[in-house]
Design a protein around this motif. Sequence first.
Motif, mmCIF file in Angstrom:
data_model
loop_
_atom_site.group_PDB
_atom_site.id
_atom_site.type_symbol
_atom_site.label_atom_id
_atom_site.label_comp_id
_atom_site.label_asym_id
_atom_site.label_seq_id
_atom_site.Cartn_x
_atom_site.Cartn_y
_atom_site.Cartn_z
ATOM 1 N N ALA A 412 0.837 -1.200 0.000
ATOM 2 C CA ALA A 412 0.000 0.000 0.000
ATOM 3 C C ALA A 412 0.874 1.254 0.000
ATOM 4 O O ALA A 412 0.570 2.243 -0.682
ATOM 5 N N LEU A 413 1.962 1.228 0.759
ATOM 6 C CA LEU A 413 2.866 2.379 0.837
ATOM 7 C C LEU A 413 3.538 2.629 -0.508
ATOM 8 O O LEU A 413 3.608 3.771 -0.980
ATOM 9 N N ILE A 414 4.000 1.570 -1.154
ATOM 10 C CA ILE A 414 4.664 1.710 -2.452
ATOM 11 C C ILE A 414 3.689 2.243 -3.502
ATOM 12 O O ILE A 414 3.996 3.174 -4.251
ATOM 13 N N ALA A 415 2.494 1.641 -3.547
ATOM 14 C CA ALA A 415 1.485 2.087 -4.516
ATOM 15 C C ALA A 415 1.111 3.548 -4.287
ATOM 16 O O ALA A 415 0.958 4.322 -5.239
ATOM 17 N N GLY A 416 0.988 3.938 -3.007
ATOM 18 C CA GLY A 416 0.639 5.316 -2.679
ATOM 19 C C GLY A 416 1.717 6.297 -3.092
ATOM 20 O O GLY A 416 1.429 7.377 -3.635
#
Length: 467
Positions: A412-416
């Motif tokens: 989720a952090l990478i995608a964000g």
Amino acid sequence: MAQRSTLKRSLGLWAIVALGLGYMTPTTVFDTFGIVSGDTFGVVPTAYLVALVVMLFTALSYGKMVRVFSSAGSAYTYTRQTMHPALGFLVGWSALLDYLLLPLVNAVLIRIYLVSLFPSVPSWIWVLAYVGCVTGVNVWSMRSTSRLNTVLVVFASVLIVVFLVLTAKELLAGMGEGTLVSAQPLWHQGVTTPAVLAGTTVVAFSFIGFDAVTMYSEEAKDQRVMPRAILLTVLIGGVIFFLGAWFTQLAFPNGTHFANSDDTLPEIGLLVGGKVFQILFIACAFAATAASGLASHASVSRLLHVMGRNGVLAPKRLFGYIHPKFRTPLFPVLLTGAVSLLAIGPSLELVSSMINFGALIAFTFVNLSVIAHYVVRQRRYKTAPDLLRYLVLPLIGAALTGILWYFLHADALIAGLVWCGIGVVYLAVLTRGFRRPVGSLGIEEAEGEEDQPPRNASSSASWAGTK
């Protein structure tokens, strides 16, 4: 000069609360029970209590900001107006990741439900039919969207109450803990604080939706009900989640009862009430998901409309357009429907893992916006009550949100971060290499809105950039 169409003020307090509850999907507590029970070592109700406390602090901040800025746009509007237009854009852009993907998630869930019932029918037909219906209702009118959402939420709530009654009956007959009163669902030997916090990061996002009600600010019959609507949405949703988790944890103290811990709702319904109730319980989940689809579709279209009206989404004439007859943001509604059609392909896990980032960005900056507006601009920190309301409580809200940031899934952090990077590039193009101020891209607010300028000279520079 022709009068420009505006959003229609047709929503009362309980219609707004119902939209918020619909967005939150109350049956989520049963879908994710197996996962959270494993993460927390069997104290799912405690995870929901912790999440409720975190959300209440942030809800208080939303309530403060919606009193000052009456336009739709939520965290985007608050950050844009109190800090800086460019920062507001990036917050709004990040929140779009959450808002745009949730209607897509609901479409994926509907696809899964219907394919399981009618495996011979191609899945794309269900997606096309569902997205077409939701988009059509949202184009037709906000009142129609609200009424259908309310019917679906009431149906889901009634089935949840029936579940609680059936579970209480089974508990008194010896199922699970064999009692309605026990400390075991809250804490017992072997439970650790990190485990509870890990579970909290999962269930906290069941509350996503209370903030979405601020998107309906321009459609509320009375703007003054908005702070109450926000708090009622959080509290009622929190009570539903807690009671559902409490009775389920009493009935199923550990996860050994479930063959599929990734989605335990069908098995919970079967074990508590038999085959007939299982079918009704799945219908309840279907209704809750459809309600969430309606509410989330309406919310993201309002955010797209406000960002387009401000000139930070192009073309402005499409994003900012209000249909003169239906009084709904036509292009944003249709665009959201087009994105939802992507539910034909991706898996639920892939899409849902990307949602959390945008929600946490919004929660964090709403808390910071309270401090920026009341403490920095208005200098309301000279009395103990003001210091508590406008500095201490928002700081606690931001800090508690920070805990959720720490436990955010790496995917989720990478995608964000990738999504934010795209937003920075888009903003650079829109401002011609950051040579044009963001606030000069379009008219700041719609005619007739009640947003207030800063009340002291110290903020004049930042305000000037938004005009």
